[in-house]
Design a protein around this motif. Structure first.
Motif, short mmCIF file in Angstrom:
data_model
loop_
_atom_site.label_atom_id
_atom_site.label_comp_id
_atom_site.label_asym_id
_atom_site.label_seq_id
_atom_site.Cartn_x
_atom_site.Cartn_y
_atom_site.Cartn_z
N ASP A 178 33.95 37.68 42.81
CA ASP A 178 34.98 37.32 43.78
C ASP A 178 36.36 37.30 43.13
O ASP A 178 36.48 37.10 41.92
CB ASP A 178 34.65 35.91 44.31
CG ASP A 178 35.26 35.62 45.66
OD1 ASP A 178 36.05 36.43 46.16
OD2 ASP A 178 34.94 34.55 46.21
N ASP A 179 37.39 37.49 43.95
CA ASP A 179 38.79 37.39 43.50
C ASP A 179 39.08 38.30 42.31
O ASP A 179 39.89 37.97 41.45
CB ASP A 179 39.15 35.93 43.13
CG ASP A 179 39.12 35.01 44.34
OD1 ASP A 179 38.98 35.52 45.46
OD2 ASP A 179 39.22 33.79 44.16
N GLU A 235 39.25 42.07 50.24
CA GLU A 235 39.37 40.84 51.03
C GLU A 235 40.80 40.68 51.53
O GLU A 235 41.74 41.29 50.99
CB GLU A 235 38.93 39.61 50.22
CG GLU A 235 39.89 39.19 49.13
CD GLU A 235 39.55 37.81 48.52
OE1 GLU A 235 38.42 37.32 48.61
OE2 GLU A 235 40.47 37.24 47.92
CA CA Z 1 37.75 35.80 47.43
#
Ligand code: CA
Ligand code: C2E
Ligand code: CA
Ligand code: CA
Length: 278
Positions: A178-179, A235
């Motif tokens: 993630d990220d 995202e």
């Molecule tokens: Ca994220």
């Protein structure tokens, strides 16, 4: 040093504030809310860029506090991580998310659900056992569940991170980084991870239409991730222009307000039966 110890000795650190009374009250309210089911999971879809099919739903916690009203994750997750309350959130989210997934799979057999987990969870013994037991209880196959973990969480303790991720992957779960691009990602480290997908952080994606260097970074990240065998999710996509450009750059999946806001399950079900947007 314990919080009390810090207080008695007059010792001050920037972390001191997290032990203030109102923050401790917030944490005990949160534990109560988790026990009484006053927290809810909202789900935000991820769509396939080529078919428009909804491939996955990210579970995001929502908390309506009886006096304060809505309290958002950014206002309590960091504190929950500091105080260890995060392990209660993770247990609750896994139980609730897998129970909801079992219901959704009746009508949408290809769906999966993603649960966010924190660095602290990696240090908790029995995370993969808990996940396996819960999946078995609801008769859900492991490959329907994705674990989202930030690169920062993994890098906090790379050895533990890698060991736990390998166990999760052995169980058959999907792992998402993630990220990606928001921290100090080490590419050489990334290639050792048993992950299946990489989520490009919103900060990388948001200005690709107006900033040539952002576009180049995203394009290069996508190609690199594909070269290493990962799927790529973008995202925080907020407009059609960005979605179209990501499509042209061969990004696999997309998530963001443009596609759909996070929704409670009762609103999500009719949305899933509507027309694909892509
Ligand atoms: Ca994220
Ligand atoms: P995240 O995992 O990076 O989740 C994405 C966040 O961006 C979510 O915020 C989501 O609502 C928001 N978002 C989605 N699409 C867009 C968009 O197009 N534009 C913008 N500006 N924002 C968008 P949310 O739900 O407030 O969560 C914030 C963070 O809190 C999450 O970031 C995640 O790190 C953490 N979090 C949320 N739920 C949980 C949970 O159940 N467990 C754990 N450990 N962390 C959670
Ligand atoms: Ca996430
Ligand atoms: Ca993010």
């Amino acid at each position: 040093m314990t919080p009390q110890g810090q207080f008695l000795s007059g010792y001050y650190s920037p972390d001191y504030d997290i032990y203030s009374e109102s923050r401790l009250t917030l944490m005990s309210d949160l534990r109560e809310a988790l026990n009484k089911n006053q927290t809810q999971l909202y789900y935000q879809p991820k769509a396939c860029m080529t078919s428009g099919e909804i491939v996955s739903l990210e579970a995001l916690i929502r908390w309506h506090h009886p006096e304060r009203g809505w309290v958002y994750p950014n206002d309590f997750i960091p504190l929950a991580e500091e105080t260890g309350v995060i392990t209660h959130i993770t247990r609750w989210a896994l139980e609730q998310g897998i129970a909801d997934l079992a219901i959704l799979l009746h009508d949408h057999p290809n769906l999966s659900v993603s649960i966010n987990i924190s660095a602290r969870d990696l240090e908790t013994n029995g995370l993969s056992d808990l996940i396996e037991t819960t999946l078995n209880h609801y008769h859900v196959k492991a490959d329907r569940l994705t674990i989202e973990l930030t690169e920062t969480a993994i890098m906090e303790n790379p050895e533990i991170g890698l060991t736990v991720l390998e166990r999760l992957a052995d169980v058959g779960l999907r792992v998402s980084i993630d990220d990606f691009g928001s921290g100090y990602s080490s590419l050489s480290y990334l290639k050792q991870l048993p992950a299946t997908e990489i989520k490009l952080d919103r900060s990388l994606v948001m200005d690709i239409c107006s900033c040539e260097s952002s576009k180049i970074i995203v394009e290069t990240s996508i190609n690199m991730a594909h070269g290493l065998g990962y799927k790529v999710v973008a995202e925080g996509v907020e407009d059609k222009e960005t979605a179209r450009l990501l499509q042209a750059l061969n990004c696999d999946w997309l998530q963001g307000y443009w596609l759909c806001y996070p929704l409670p399950i009762e609103k999500l079900k009719p949305w899933l039966n509507g027309q694909p947007k892509l």
